[in-house]
Design an enzyme around this catalytic site. Sequence first.
Site, PDB file in Angstrom:
ATOM      1  N   CYS A 158     -14.636  -8.122 -10.789  1.00 47.22           N
ATOM      2  CA  CYS A 158     -16.015  -8.439 -11.160  1.00 47.22           C
ATOM      3  C   CYS A 158     -17.009  -8.118 -10.041  1.00 47.22           C
ATOM      4  O   CYS A 158     -16.663  -8.193  -8.865  1.00 47.22           O
ATOM      5  CB  CYS A 158     -16.138  -9.921 -11.469  1.00 47.22           C
ATOM      6  SG  CYS A 158     -14.952 -10.486 -12.675  1.00 47.22           S
ATOM      7  N   ARG A 192     -16.251  -0.986  -9.203  1.00 45.51           N
ATOM      8  CA  ARG A 192     -15.255  -2.038  -9.034  1.00 45.51           C
ATOM      9  C   ARG A 192     -14.365  -2.152 -10.268  1.00 45.51           C
ATOM     10  O   ARG A 192     -13.323  -2.794 -10.212  1.00 45.51           O
ATOM     11  CB  ARG A 192     -15.952  -3.372  -8.754  1.00 45.51           C
ATOM     12  CG  ARG A 192     -16.734  -3.371  -7.469  1.00 45.51           C
ATOM     13  CD  ARG A 192     -17.615  -4.580  -7.351  1.00 45.51           C
ATOM     14  NE  ARG A 192     -16.888  -5.797  -7.048  1.00 45.51           N
ATOM     15  CZ  ARG A 192     -16.599  -6.226  -5.834  1.00 45.51           C
ATOM     16  NH1 ARG A 192     -16.971  -5.534  -4.797  1.00 45.51           N
ATOM     17  NH2 ARG A 192     -15.957  -7.355  -5.639  1.00 45.51           N
ATOM     18  N   TRP A 219     -14.405  -7.985 -15.096  1.00 48.45           N
ATOM     19  CA  TRP A 219     -13.054  -7.425 -15.254  1.00 48.45           C
ATOM     20  C   TRP A 219     -12.217  -8.616 -15.670  1.00 48.45           C
ATOM     21  O   TRP A 219     -11.924  -9.508 -14.866  1.00 48.45           O
ATOM     22  CB  TRP A 219     -12.591  -6.846 -13.926  1.00 48.45           C
ATOM     23  CG  TRP A 219     -11.379  -5.974 -13.994  1.00 48.45           C
ATOM     24  CD1 TRP A 219     -11.344  -4.655 -14.330  1.00 48.45           C
ATOM     25  CD2 TRP A 219     -10.033  -6.323 -13.669  1.00 48.45           C
ATOM     26  NE1 TRP A 219     -10.056  -4.180 -14.237  1.00 48.45           N
ATOM     27  CE2 TRP A 219      -9.234  -5.186 -13.833  1.00 48.45           C
ATOM     28  CE3 TRP A 219      -9.428  -7.514 -13.248  1.00 48.45           C
ATOM     29  CZ2 TRP A 219      -7.859  -5.180 -13.611  1.00 48.45           C
ATOM     30  CZ3 TRP A 219      -8.065  -7.512 -13.031  1.00 48.45           C
ATOM     31  CH2 TRP A 219      -7.289  -6.349 -13.209  1.00 48.45           C
ATOM     32  N   ASN A 245     -17.521 -14.365  -9.615  1.00 51.10           N
ATOM     33  CA  ASN A 245     -16.386 -13.475  -9.333  1.00 51.10           C
ATOM     34  C   ASN A 245     -15.293 -14.357  -8.755  1.00 51.10           C
ATOM     35  O   ASN A 245     -15.564 -15.175  -7.884  1.00 51.10           O
ATOM     36  CB  ASN A 245     -16.835 -12.412  -8.305  1.00 51.10           C
ATOM     37  CG  ASN A 245     -15.680 -11.580  -7.787  1.00 51.10           C
ATOM     38  OD1 ASN A 245     -14.637 -11.484  -8.422  1.00 51.10           O
ATOM     39  ND2 ASN A 245     -15.870 -10.970  -6.635  1.00 51.10           N
ATOM     40  N   GLY A 246     -14.050 -14.206  -9.262  1.00 53.58           N
ATOM     41  CA  GLY A 246     -12.946 -15.027  -8.751  1.00 53.58           C
ATOM     42  C   GLY A 246     -12.268 -15.778  -9.878  1.00 53.58           C
ATOM     43  O   GLY A 246     -12.547 -15.530 -11.060  1.00 53.58           O
ATOM     44  N   GLU A 266       1.725   9.122  -2.518  1.00 57.17           N
ATOM     45  CA  GLU A 266       0.282   8.999  -2.734  1.00 57.17           C
ATOM     46  C   GLU A 266      -0.214  10.052  -3.733  1.00 57.17           C
ATOM     47  O   GLU A 266      -1.060   9.758  -4.580  1.00 57.17           O
ATOM     48  CB  GLU A 266      -0.447   9.114  -1.383  1.00 57.17           C
ATOM     49  CG  GLU A 266      -1.962   9.158  -1.441  1.00 57.17           C
ATOM     50  CD  GLU A 266      -2.602   7.917  -2.048  1.00 57.17           C
ATOM     51  OE1 GLU A 266      -1.903   6.946  -2.370  1.00 57.17           O
ATOM     52  OE2 GLU A 266      -3.831   7.945  -2.236  1.00 57.17           O
ATOM     53  N   LYS A 271      -2.186   9.152  -7.150  1.00 57.80           N
ATOM     54  CA  LYS A 271      -3.518   9.682  -7.481  1.00 57.80           C
ATOM     55  C   LYS A 271      -3.478  10.354  -8.839  1.00 57.80           C
ATOM     56  O   LYS A 271      -4.370  10.185  -9.647  1.00 57.80           O
ATOM     57  CB  LYS A 271      -3.988  10.721  -6.453  1.00 57.80           C
ATOM     58  CG  LYS A 271      -4.560  10.270  -5.148  1.00 57.80           C
ATOM     59  CD  LYS A 271      -5.804   9.465  -5.176  1.00 57.80           C
ATOM     60  CE  LYS A 271      -5.486   7.998  -5.270  1.00 57.80           C
ATOM     61  NZ  LYS A 271      -5.539   7.247  -4.049  1.00 57.80           N
ATOM     62  N   GLU A 316      -3.292   7.762 -11.655  1.00 58.87           N
ATOM     63  CA  GLU A 316      -4.516   6.953 -11.753  1.00 58.87           C
ATOM     64  C   GLU A 316      -5.642   7.650 -12.504  1.00 58.87           C
ATOM     65  O   GLU A 316      -6.288   7.041 -13.334  1.00 58.87           O
ATOM     66  CB  GLU A 316      -5.065   6.690 -10.348  1.00 58.87           C
ATOM     67  CG  GLU A 316      -4.475   5.532  -9.635  1.00 58.87           C
ATOM     68  CD  GLU A 316      -5.174   5.326  -8.297  1.00 58.87           C
ATOM     69  OE1 GLU A 316      -5.083   6.216  -7.444  1.00 58.87           O
ATOM     70  OE2 GLU A 316      -5.810   4.288  -8.129  1.00 58.87           O
ATOM     71  N   HIS A 361      20.173  11.842  -6.667  1.00 65.17           N
ATOM     72  CA  HIS A 361      20.733  10.510  -6.896  1.00 65.17           C
ATOM     73  C   HIS A 361      20.167   9.882  -8.174  1.00 65.17           C
ATOM     74  O   HIS A 361      20.174   8.655  -8.315  1.00 65.17           O
ATOM     75  CB  HIS A 361      20.461   9.612  -5.685  1.00 65.17           C
ATOM     76  CG  HIS A 361      21.081  10.123  -4.425  1.00 65.17           C
ATOM     77  ND1 HIS A 361      22.446  10.171  -4.235  1.00 65.17           N
ATOM     78  CD2 HIS A 361      20.539  10.668  -3.305  1.00 65.17           C
ATOM     79  CE1 HIS A 361      22.715  10.696  -3.043  1.00 65.17           C
ATOM     80  NE2 HIS A 361      21.566  11.021  -2.465  1.00 65.17           N
ATOM     81  N   LYS A 414     -11.536  -1.536  -8.405  1.00 64.37           N
ATOM     82  CA  LYS A 414     -11.560  -1.058  -7.018  1.00 64.37           C
ATOM     83  C   LYS A 414     -11.052  -2.128  -6.055  1.00 64.37           C
ATOM     84  O   LYS A 414     -10.279  -1.850  -5.152  1.00 64.37           O
ATOM     85  CB  LYS A 414     -12.994  -0.662  -6.659  1.00 64.37           C
ATOM     86  CG  LYS A 414     -13.161  -0.141  -5.240  1.00 64.37           C
ATOM     87  CD  LYS A 414     -12.708   1.291  -5.145  1.00 64.37           C
ATOM     88  CE  LYS A 414     -12.726   1.844  -3.751  1.00 64.37           C
ATOM     89  NZ  LYS A 414     -11.843   2.987  -3.598  1.00 64.37           N
TER      90      LYS A 414
END
Length: 595
Positions: free
Chosen positions: A2, A27, A72, A98-99, A468, A472, A475, A491, A590
């Site tokens: 949020c 965010r 969010w 927010n939280g 990474e 990316k 995402e 393996h 974010k």
Amino acid sequence: MCGITGYIGYKNADKVLFDCLKRLEYRGYDSCGIALVQSDGIKVIKDTCRVKELEAKHKKVNSKIGIGHTRWATCGEPTAANAHPHSSCGDKVAVVHNGTLDQFIPLKEDLISKGHVFKSETDTEIIPHLIEENMKTMSADDAVKKALGTIQGAFAVAAIVQNENKLYVGKVGCPLVIGVGDSECYVASDSSALSKYTNRFIYLKDHDTAVLTPDSIKLFRNGKETEPEIELLDKNLNDAELHGYPHFMLKEIHEEPRVITTTIDDIDDLTTLLAMVDKDLGGIRMIKTLACGSSYYASLMMRYLAPQILGIPTFAELGSEYCSLTKGQKGTLAIAISQSGETADTIKAAKAAKANGYKLMAITNVKNSQLARAADYVWTTKAGPEVSVAATKTVLSQIAALYSLILAHPSLSKLNKEDAMDTFRKLPDQINKIFENVDSIISVASYLADFKDAIYIARGLNYPIALEGALKLKEISYIHGEGYAAGELKHGPFALLGKEVPVIAIVSHDENYDSLVTNLREVKTRQAPLIAISEENDLTISNLADYVITVPHTKPILSPILNLVVVQLLAYYTAVKKGNPVDFPRNLAKTVTVE
Ligand code: F6R
């Protein structure tokens, strides 16, 4: 997660709030809203839509005080009713939050028993009702302060009250900053959302509350009125504009040469800091890194670098999986890495490590973040604000900071240091060369965009870059990507190889080269399309691979930095080819402030 904003002053609040909400979009959110104080009450407008859609629906009003929110969803589904702002009965009080609040059900039941009617499933809605209930026996200022002292959990809150020419804020565990203007005040979850309006900021600490009017800021620290400290932020380091780039992600990748230069410029300060750490610990004998997501992949670099170069055993731990069972041993340094400094899992792990007796160093891009405040030593990366949800320049800044830590260590000889610095200094130009030759990356991206899966492989220091690269890709292009240590393919993952699954190999010209070439032959034998990221003029690789993306030559130890830029650009152009919302990928936030 949020985002919060607020305004009080002489401008039209709705315009400022919508503008700030657009700057907080990065965010991640599923709904948004604003509330405005008007002469006849508080007006709330909110919905499950993008900020610009809400703005289009909103009829301009003459109000100079308001609050705004991007949500969010955590407590309650993403619906219009659960969107913020939340208001009390008759819209006398409106709040954005927010939280997440703990133990809110008993408070809610108590308020219901007193006649309060709730309209949402959220924890947040108890706050405006609590304020309204308190206002039956006290002033609005005291009512807000008491409500913020009653709620438990993590929160950053902004509130407005009917007939009060004031904006109320408070926080515990979530970021909140006041932007100071001339006869106006702004509020936001981060300073970059306000960079257009001011460079003067007050970073609230946990348990701070404040009452803002256009001309005054009354700050209460643990209930006692305190003089606010105003910090001046460098405009360049707080810049969150697109400057002609189509996406923030591309703009931020293009800032990477500057990030390397800034890191090099700071190396003397880092050397001083590290000498202090080394002295406090009586010599660093072991390192534990704590981080999540891309920051974790950056931290994996230290697992290779510190043992190889400094002979210091190093263990990389995921913040979300950290088990703090062992007591800190003498000489162990915990390094928590987080661009936002607000990632709940990393902060929890860092606090647990500290509680167990470890000295804690934070590497973060946000100077006043929670992580920075929890640490014994802080190293601030100066990447500047990162808007794109997918981290790029901040990951590079973390990796560059870890290389600098190695270079700053007292045990490294002057000769080795100077030699390494010379190579380091060439990186910005070499990254610019990658930008100049971007066409080869774009054509591979067009090819990759048609696949559903892709496997990234590498060995040694470039293995974290393979992980990474795969992260990316998934995402932002929504293609399923996996990163493997090349030796691990046989393996298990071999079972997946075939024409439908391209393999992207990051080739480094070090002691692992021959084994990697053997792995690439195995890949080709199984008919998987092979894309290699490799230095120029490598005939072995160009004969084996279907596509080669070349990178300039550097010392193998620094090759991960150049390869990182390539995998970022590859993911970017693949997502662009697919027409995806590059900067705001679905379901992602974010700053991840929940565990
Ligand atoms: C990936 C990404 C995330 C973050 C992770 C940790 O592009 O951005 O994986 O790296 O959420 O975030 P910080 O570094 O803020 O702790």
